[in-house]
Design an enzyme around this catalytic site. Structure first.
Site, PDB file in Angstrom:
ATOM      1  N   GLU A  45       0.831  -1.199   0.000  1.00 14.55           N
ATOM      2  CA  GLU A  45       0.000   0.000   0.000  1.00 14.55           C
ATOM      3  C   GLU A  45       0.875   1.261   0.000  1.00 14.55           C
ATOM      4  O   GLU A  45       1.849   1.345   0.746  1.00 14.55           O
ATOM      5  CB  GLU A  45      -0.901  -0.019   1.243  1.00 14.55           C
ATOM      6  CG  GLU A  45      -1.917   1.090   1.307  1.00 14.55           C
ATOM      7  CD  GLU A  45      -2.876   0.930   2.482  1.00 14.55           C
ATOM      8  OE1 GLU A  45      -3.871   1.662   2.522  1.00 14.55           O
ATOM      9  OE2 GLU A  45      -2.623   0.069   3.360  1.00 14.55           O
ATOM     10  N   LYS A 114      -9.212   3.459  -2.707  1.00 18.11           N
ATOM     11  CA  LYS A 114      -9.563   2.627  -1.549  1.00 18.11           C
ATOM     12  C   LYS A 114     -10.984   2.929  -1.097  1.00 18.11           C
ATOM     13  O   LYS A 114     -11.392   4.093  -1.005  1.00 18.11           O
ATOM     14  CB  LYS A 114      -8.566   2.889  -0.410  1.00 18.11           C
ATOM     15  CG  LYS A 114      -8.626   1.891   0.722  1.00 18.11           C
ATOM     16  CD  LYS A 114      -7.462   2.090   1.699  1.00 18.11           C
ATOM     17  CE  LYS A 114      -7.465   1.060   2.805  1.00 18.11           C
ATOM     18  NZ  LYS A 114      -6.308   1.218   3.718  1.00 18.11           N
ATOM     19  N   CYS A 175      -5.722  -3.272   1.807  1.00 13.88           N
ATOM     20  CA  CYS A 175      -5.523  -3.416   3.248  1.00 13.88           C
ATOM     21  C   CYS A 175      -6.817  -3.594   4.038  1.00 13.88           C
ATOM     22  O   CYS A 175      -7.370  -4.681   4.122  1.00 13.88           O
ATOM     23  CB  CYS A 175      -4.704  -2.244   3.784  1.00 13.88           C
ATOM     24  SG  CYS A 175      -3.966  -2.576   5.412  1.00 13.88           S
ATOM     25  N   PRO A 355      21.646   2.547  29.286  1.00 14.54           N
ATOM     26  CA  PRO A 355      21.878   2.445  30.729  1.00 14.54           C
ATOM     27  C   PRO A 355      21.425   1.053  31.195  1.00 14.54           C
ATOM     28  O   PRO A 355      20.228   0.752  31.177  1.00 14.54           O
ATOM     29  CB  PRO A 355      20.998   3.554  31.317  1.00 14.54           C
ATOM     30  CG  PRO A 355      20.750   4.497  30.173  1.00 14.54           C
ATOM     31  CD  PRO A 355      20.684   3.625  28.963  1.00 14.54           C
ATOM     32  N   LEU A 356      22.379   0.201  31.560  1.00 15.08           N
ATOM     33  CA  LEU A 356      22.101  -1.195  31.912  1.00 15.08           C
ATOM     34  C   LEU A 356      22.112  -1.334  33.427  1.00 15.08           C
ATOM     35  O   LEU A 356      23.165  -1.258  34.065  1.00 15.08           O
ATOM     36  CB  LEU A 356      23.158  -2.102  31.273  1.00 15.08           C
ATOM     37  CG  LEU A 356      22.986  -3.610  31.437  1.00 15.08           C
ATOM     38  CD1 LEU A 356      21.674  -4.092  30.813  1.00 15.08           C
ATOM     39  CD2 LEU A 356      24.169  -4.348  30.793  1.00 15.08           C
ATOM     40  N   SER A 357      20.922  -1.546  34.002  1.00 13.86           N
ATOM     41  CA  SER A 357      20.793  -1.533  35.460  1.00 13.86           C
ATOM     42  C   SER A 357      20.971  -2.892  36.108  1.00 13.86           C
ATOM     43  O   SER A 357      21.078  -2.985  37.324  1.00 13.86           O
ATOM     44  CB  SER A 357      19.406  -0.998  35.831  1.00 13.86           C
ATOM     45  OG  SER A 357      18.404  -1.935  35.451  1.00 13.86           O
ATOM     46  N   GLY A 358      20.964  -3.956  35.294  1.00 16.05           N
ATOM     47  CA  GLY A 358      21.005  -5.297  35.866  1.00 16.05           C
ATOM     48  C   GLY A 358      19.626  -5.845  36.172  1.00 16.05           C
ATOM     49  O   GLY A 358      19.491  -6.910  36.765  1.00 16.05           O
ATOM     50  N   GLY A 359      18.563  -5.120  35.752  1.00 12.41           N
ATOM     51  CA  GLY A 359      17.190  -5.591  35.921  1.00 12.41           C
ATOM     52  C   GLY A 359      16.654  -6.195  34.638  1.00 12.41           C
ATOM     53  O   GLY A 359      17.318  -6.200  33.597  1.00 12.41           O
ATOM     54  N   ILE A 360      15.420  -6.692  34.707  1.00  7.52           N
ATOM     55  CA  ILE A 360      14.838  -7.415  33.574  1.00  7.52           C
ATOM     56  C   ILE A 360      14.656  -6.508  32.360  1.00  7.52           C
ATOM     57  O   ILE A 360      14.978  -6.892  31.230  1.00  7.52           O
ATOM     58  CB  ILE A 360      13.497  -8.059  33.981  1.00  7.52           C
ATOM     59  CG1 ILE A 360      13.755  -9.312  34.812  1.00  7.52           C
ATOM     60  CG2 ILE A 360      12.657  -8.411  32.753  1.00  7.52           C
ATOM     61  CD1 ILE A 360      12.519  -9.999  35.321  1.00  7.52           C
ATOM     62  N   ASP A 361      14.156  -5.292  32.555  1.00  6.57           N
ATOM     63  CA  ASP A 361      13.817  -4.450  31.408  1.00  6.57           C
ATOM     64  C   ASP A 361      15.040  -4.025  30.602  1.00  6.57           C
ATOM     65  O   ASP A 361      15.071  -4.176  29.379  1.00  6.57           O
ATOM     66  CB  ASP A 361      13.047  -3.221  31.883  1.00  6.57           C
ATOM     67  CG  ASP A 361      11.691  -3.578  32.476  1.00  6.57           C
ATOM     68  OD1 ASP A 361      11.165  -4.639  32.122  1.00  6.57           O
ATOM     69  OD2 ASP A 361      11.167  -2.810  33.300  1.00  6.57           O
ATOM     70  N   SER A 362      16.047  -3.474  31.264  1.00 13.25           N
ATOM     71  CA  SER A 362      17.241  -3.052  30.526  1.00 13.25           C
ATOM     72  C   SER A 362      17.982  -4.258  29.959  1.00 13.25           C
ATOM     73  O   SER A 362      18.568  -4.183  28.874  1.00 13.25           O
ATOM     74  CB  SER A 362      18.158  -2.200  31.402  1.00 13.25           C
ATOM     75  OG  SER A 362      18.629  -2.925  32.512  1.00 13.25           O
TER      76      SER A 362
END
Length: 695
Positions: A45, A114, A175, A355-362
């Site tokens: 499209e 369309k 579509c 920024p890597l915090s050591g948690g699940i999200d990052s």
């Protein structure tokens, strides 16, 4: 005999307003289709200008440049002896339409506008286009001079018609028309159309692909025929990832399947199918044939061309295949990774900083970047010259060949652990180990000096020193001290993104990645202008529950053993003081609800369209085994109170990959006020009245 027709469809990674690049990709798809014997080629499209032009559709330049591209296509020898079906905006009698332009051998056969426009969720087509409301009606369209000079035509048919070739009949859908309750294919099929085409701009949502596939197969199961679907793929300039999945179906079964996630800019599917199989299939459906005898006929545009050859008895035809669907964890691994790659190469930056915090999200965000590196190395190994060229530009090395995902990750991905006096050694170690396993360039730094300087300025001006609640401070002081830490991290993230490569003697800057999940955004459990504020966020549309499952997938598929300890640790912001060296603060305690509950609230609020009272009514039944009505009422009130207090944060939410239908994205998808009466007095009174009645 003219029975076997060869048709082609494609998925193209088009980019809004990239007319030159879009034209090149269209040409490539036509070349591939012709080389494989196709006599008809279908594209996505609005492929000429790119689907995501938004308010640029208002500009006459967009229409002009679309016609200039069309002229290039019409005059090229590459488009000879194949029916080409391309998408672009067209202004007819001062009304703008979303159209298919179908042409053959320098002649436009039909411009088909369309009929049903997509206008829900992320789609706003009624803002820019008008639907064609004249069923089975065709008008004359006066071509612009730039096209007349190529085709020799002054006018062409414009409207709701079908194409009658020497051997079959083709009808067009665009579509949304596939998804509409009164889809055109129903009556087109009854009127003898044997090949249905659909040009889509359909974006990825977790667990959605099977719905699209089932819809297409159901079309040809009920009515017989061939259904050809083309779709855009990739990031064309915003939060959406168009997920390809081009396909061809016949008589209720898939005969060709395109990839859902890939770094290939051009993917073409070709199938050879027997028209007699359609006629035989339809012959025994008596209900269809009775309805067909009463249908109003479509205008037919006669085309002196055949999709088959006269001598095709020995031509092999395609057989049905089983569609292979990705698991949700695979979708998270692949979709956001492809989106990140498009964003990186098209923004002309040198990589990412997280920024890597050591948690699940990052950690999940880091794993998606690592998956992207895997996809790049695999594409290069498979001979994708475009990906190789882009990788060389990104790392500024004309001889570079990405072969090892960890080595490529080291070049383009910087992770940064920003410790404070409230950070534990456990999260520091987890971040460092994960960075080692994925190969990122990892930085450890401490933000205490910056935090003390900021708080010191406040104290010097006011003569007051705020304290954490564990040291006797108020909740206002406690929250303000947490926010200072969070916002310092954002400032440092952008500083290091701009200058880290400079310190390493490398050119360019880095895109900052955010890592707030969809549930935290919904609840507002984030500091405005903290590390959730970034350039882009690949997990902003994904729930905590799905991210946990994705982490498990990464442990197994990427052998990232560092993720095991991350999985087992309770989620925490680490913004309050440690107790005896251990983290005392947890996300779920801070929020006053679990992530599982939050996901349910989100789906009821957005997908089920539930306000406070309706949500309460639904949950007293859903949770009747675990909660009393009074407890349910308390939970619902707490959610709506905190949601409405924090809704203003959505106005500055980092652009996030759209993956979930209960996303609170304020930009386009979830349009709500950001200043609420947070007492919800009338609504909560209705809940209380119902609770008292149940008691």
């Amino acid at each position: 005999m003219g029975r076997a027709v060869t048709v082609a469809t494609c998925a193209l990674n088009q980019w809004a307003l990239d007319f030159e690049g879009n034209l090149e990709r269209i040409f490539r798809s036509i070349d591939i289709a012709k080389s494989r014997g196709a006599r008809y080629r279908l594209g996505p499209e609005l492929e000429i200008c790119g689907y995501g032009c938004s308010d640029h559709y208002y500009e006459s330049d967009t229409l002009l440049h679309s016609f200039q591209v069309l002229a290039k296509l019409l005059e090229s020898p590459a488009t000879q002896d194949i029916i080409c079906d391309v998408g672009m905006p067209v202004l007819h009698r001062n009304v703008r339409y979303n159209c298919r332009v179908i042409f053959l051998n320098k002649k436009i056969l039909l411009i088909r506008p369309k009929i049903s426009l997509a206008n829900a969720g992320n789609y706003r087509e009624l803002r820019w286009f008008t639907p064609w409301n004249k069923a089975r009606h065709v008008e004359e369209y006066f071509l612009p001079r730039i096209i007349q000079e190529v085709t020799g035509q002054e006018t062409v048919p414009f409207g709701d018609a079908v194409l009658a070739t020497k051997d079959t009949c083709l009808g067009t859908e665009i579509c949304e028309e596939l998804w509409a309750p009164n889809s055109p294919h129903i009556e087109m099929g009854l009127d003898g159309v044997e090949i249905f085409t659909n040009s889509s701009g359909s974006h990825h949502v977790l667990r959605k692909a099977h719905t699209r596939v089932d819809l297409v197969n159901s079309v040809t199961a009920k009515n017989g025929g061939i259904y050809i679907l083309a779709n855009q793929k990739g990031c064309d300039g915003d939060r959406l990832y168009y997920d390809g999945c081009a396909m061809i179906s016949m008589n209720g079964e898939t005969v060709a399947q395109g990839s859902q996630f890939s770094l290939d800019d051009v993917e073409v599917l070709v199938a050879t199918l027997d028209l007699e199989d359609i006629r035989s299939y339809r012959a025994e459906i008596s209900s269809r044939n009775l309805a067909a005898s009463k249908v109003n006929p479509y205008p037919r545009v006669k085309v002196n061309f055949a999709l088959s050859c006269s001598d095709d008895v020995a031509v092999p035809t395609c057989m049905p295949i089983q569609w292979r669907h990705h698991s949700p964890e695979e979708e998270i691994s692949l979709g956001p990774a492809c989106w990140l790659w498009d964003y990186l190469r098209r923004s002309k930056q040198a990589g990412f900083l997280l920024p890597l915090s050591g948690g699940i999200d990052s950690s999940a965000t880091a794993c998606i970047v690592y998956s992207m590196c895997h996809q790049v190395c695999l594409a290069v190994k498979n001979g994708n010259a475009d990906v190789l060229a882009d990788a060389r530009k990104i790392v500024n090395d004309e001889t570079y060949v990405p072969e090892d995902p960890r080595e490529f990750c080291k070049r383009i991905f910087t992770t940064c652990y920003m410790a404070s006096e409230n950070s534990s050694q456990d999260t520091c170690n987890r971040a460092k180990l994960l960075a080692e396993q994925i190969g990122s360039y990892h930085i450890n730094l401490n933000i205490d000096a910056a935090v003390k300087a900021i708080v010191g300025i406040f104290s010097m001006v006011t003569g007051r020193m705020p304290r954490f609640s564990v040291y006797g401070g108020s909740s206002r002081e406690n929250l303000a001290l947490q926010n200072v830490q969070a916002r310092i991290r954002m400032v440092l993230a952008y500083l290091f993104a701009q200058l880290t490569l400079w310190t390493r003697g490398m050119p360019g800057g880095l895109l900052v990645l955010g890592s707030a999940n969809v549930d935290e955004s919904l609840r507002g459990y984030l500091t405005k202008y903290d590390c959730s504020s970034a350039d882009i966020n690949p997990i902003g549309g994904i729930s905590k529950t799905d991210l946990k499952n994705f982490i498990k997938y990464c442990i197994e598929n990427f052998q990232l053993t560092a993720l095991r300890s991350i999985m087992s640790a309770p989620p925490t912001a680490e913004l309050e003081p440690l107790v005896e060296g251990q983290v005392a603060q947890t996300d779920e305690a801070d929020m006053g609800m679990t992530y599982a509950e939050l996901s349910i609230y989100g789906k009821l609020r957005k997908i089920a369209k539930a306000g406070p009272y309706s949500m309460f009514c639904k949950l007293i039944n859903m949770w009747k085994e675990i909660c009393t009505p009074r407890e349910v009422a308390s939970k619902v009130k707490h959610f709506f109170r905190t949601y409405s207090i924090n809704r203003h944060k959505m106005t500055t939410l980092t652009p996030s990959y759209h993956a979930e239908n209960y996303s609170p994205d304020d930009n386009r998808f979830d349009l709500r006020p950001f200043l609420y009466n947070t007492t919800w007095s009338w609504q909560f009174r209705c809940i209380d009245k119902q609770v008292n009645a149940l008691d």
